[in-house]
Design a protein around this motif. Structure first.
Motif, short mmCIF file in Angstrom:
data_model
loop_
_atom_site.label_atom_id
_atom_site.label_comp_id
_atom_site.label_asym_id
_atom_site.label_seq_id
_atom_site.Cartn_x
_atom_site.Cartn_y
_atom_site.Cartn_z
N ARG A 1 -9.58 6.47 2.51
CA ARG A 1 -8.14 6.30 2.44
C ARG A 1 -7.62 6.69 1.06
NH1 ARG A 1 -6.96 0.76 5.89
NH2 ARG A 1 -8.69 0.98 7.35
N ARG A 2 -6.31 6.88 0.97
CA ARG A 2 -5.72 7.32 -0.28
C ARG A 2 -5.94 6.31 -1.40
NH1 ARG A 2 0.32 9.10 0.89
NH2 ARG A 2 0.21 9.66 -1.31
N GLU A 3 -5.90 5.01 -1.06
CA GLU A 3 -6.14 4.00 -2.09
C GLU A 3 -7.57 4.12 -2.63
OE1 GLU A 3 -4.28 1.56 1.31
OE2 GLU A 3 -4.92 3.64 1.05
N ASP B 1 0.39 8.31 -5.87
CA ASP B 1 -0.84 9.10 -5.74
C ASP B 1 -0.52 10.58 -5.83
OD1 ASP B 1 -3.83 8.98 -4.84
OD2 ASP B 1 -2.92 10.53 -3.60
N ASN C 1 0.87 4.08 -2.90
CA ASN C 1 0.52 5.45 -2.54
C ASN C 1 1.58 6.47 -2.93
OD1 ASN C 1 -2.00 4.82 -1.51
ND2 ASN C 1 -1.26 4.56 0.58
N THR C 2 2.81 6.02 -3.19
CA THR C 2 3.85 6.96 -3.64
C THR C 2 3.51 7.54 -5.01
OG1 THR C 2 5.20 5.22 -4.66
CG2 THR C 2 5.67 5.77 -2.35
N ALA D 1 0.83 -1.20 0.00
CA ALA D 1 0.00 0.00 0.00
C ALA D 1 0.87 1.26 0.00
CB ALA D 1 -0.93 0.00 1.21
N GLN E 1 -9.35 6.86 -2.60
CA GLN E 1 -9.40 8.10 -3.37
C GLN E 1 -8.96 7.87 -4.82
OE1 GLN E 1 -7.51 11.49 -1.41
NE2 GLN E 1 -8.02 10.63 0.60
N SER E 2 -7.89 7.12 -4.99
CA SER E 2 -7.38 6.84 -6.34
C SER E 2 -8.41 6.11 -7.18
CB SER E 2 -6.09 6.03 -6.27
OG SER E 2 -5.05 6.78 -5.69
N GLY F 1 -2.32 13.04 -4.76
CA GLY F 1 -2.73 13.78 -3.57
C GLY F 1 -3.75 14.86 -3.88
N GLY G 1 -7.68 -0.48 0.10
CA GLY G 1 -7.90 0.13 1.41
C GLY G 1 -8.36 -0.93 2.40
#
Length: 218
Positions: A38-40, A15, A12-13, A8, A42-43, A17, A204
């Motif tokens: 979560r960022r995952e 992403d 996320n690197t 994860a 969001q993507s 943002g 996520g």
């Protein structure tokens, strides 16, 4: 074997943002320990919104309004969002965030228990995002399916319950057994319902993406 946390973190690197008001609200939520997508997630939402470009979105579970604004800003076309929240302490924060973002005119926040509110809605929605009390997803489903347009998309967040869903109900702590049982039943309904095509994804804390078949009776 690569751990889930490392995987994860690596994903996320890449992403991109958030910026501006979305970034501010996201940071405030983290600071105040308010759970947001979560960022995952969001993507994936960015991708789904780009693909579907919904004109109307229904969100079950507003919290502080981050996900409503995220969907609004990441939808390539103008849209209207109806979002439902029952927790009185978060409702004024969400309203303030919508006003700060200048989007209070296109996001309608309805206060109250989602099960009751859903019964009062009549317009069909192109896209529905479920992120409320996990033990209630199954109860919400009949009304959610009624409100989802043919060809529409239903996304449900946090369906793996931090991995608890994989365990026997006797391993899960007693206070979580009802939620565990209901979530398993919800996943079965989504994946076996004749009106839906559903994928369960380990993104996520687990999500489902469902598409409503055209011409099927609910």
């Amino acid at each position: 074997m690569v751990s889930e946390e490392r995987l994860a973190a690596f994903i996320n690197t890449f992403d991109t943002g958030n910026t501006g008001i979305l970034y501010e609200i996201e940071q405030e939520a983290h600071k105040n320990y308010v759970p947001i997508i979560r960022r995952e997630m969001q993507s994936l939402l960015r991708l789904l919104l780009a693909m579907k470009q919904p004109g109307t979105i229904l969100e079950v579970g507003t919290a502080v309004g981050f996900s409503s604004l995220f969907m609004l800003f990441n939808n390539p076309q103008p849209c209207r969002i109806v979002t439902i929240e029952n927790y009185h302490k978060r409702i004024p924060v969400a309203r303030e965030n919508f006003a700060r973002a200048g989007k209070a005119d296109v996001i309608e926040l309805i206060e109250g228990d989602a099960q009751a509110v859903l019964k009062e809605l009549s317009e069909p929605f192109d896209f529905i995002f479920m992120d409320a009390a996990k033990g209630q997803y199954l109860n919400f489903l009949p009304e959610v399916l009624r409100l989802l347009k043919e060809g529409g998309t239903l996304v449900s967040d946090n369906v793996l319950q931090e991995g608890d869903i994989l365990e026997s109900r006797y391993v899960v702590t007693r206070r979580n057994r009802t939620i565990h049982k209901r979530m398993r039943e919800y996943l079965f309904e989504l994946t076996h319902h004749p009106a839906l095509i559903t994928a369960l994804l380990p993104v996520g804390d687990g999500i489902t993406v469902s598409s409503k078949r055209r011409g099927e009776q609910i």
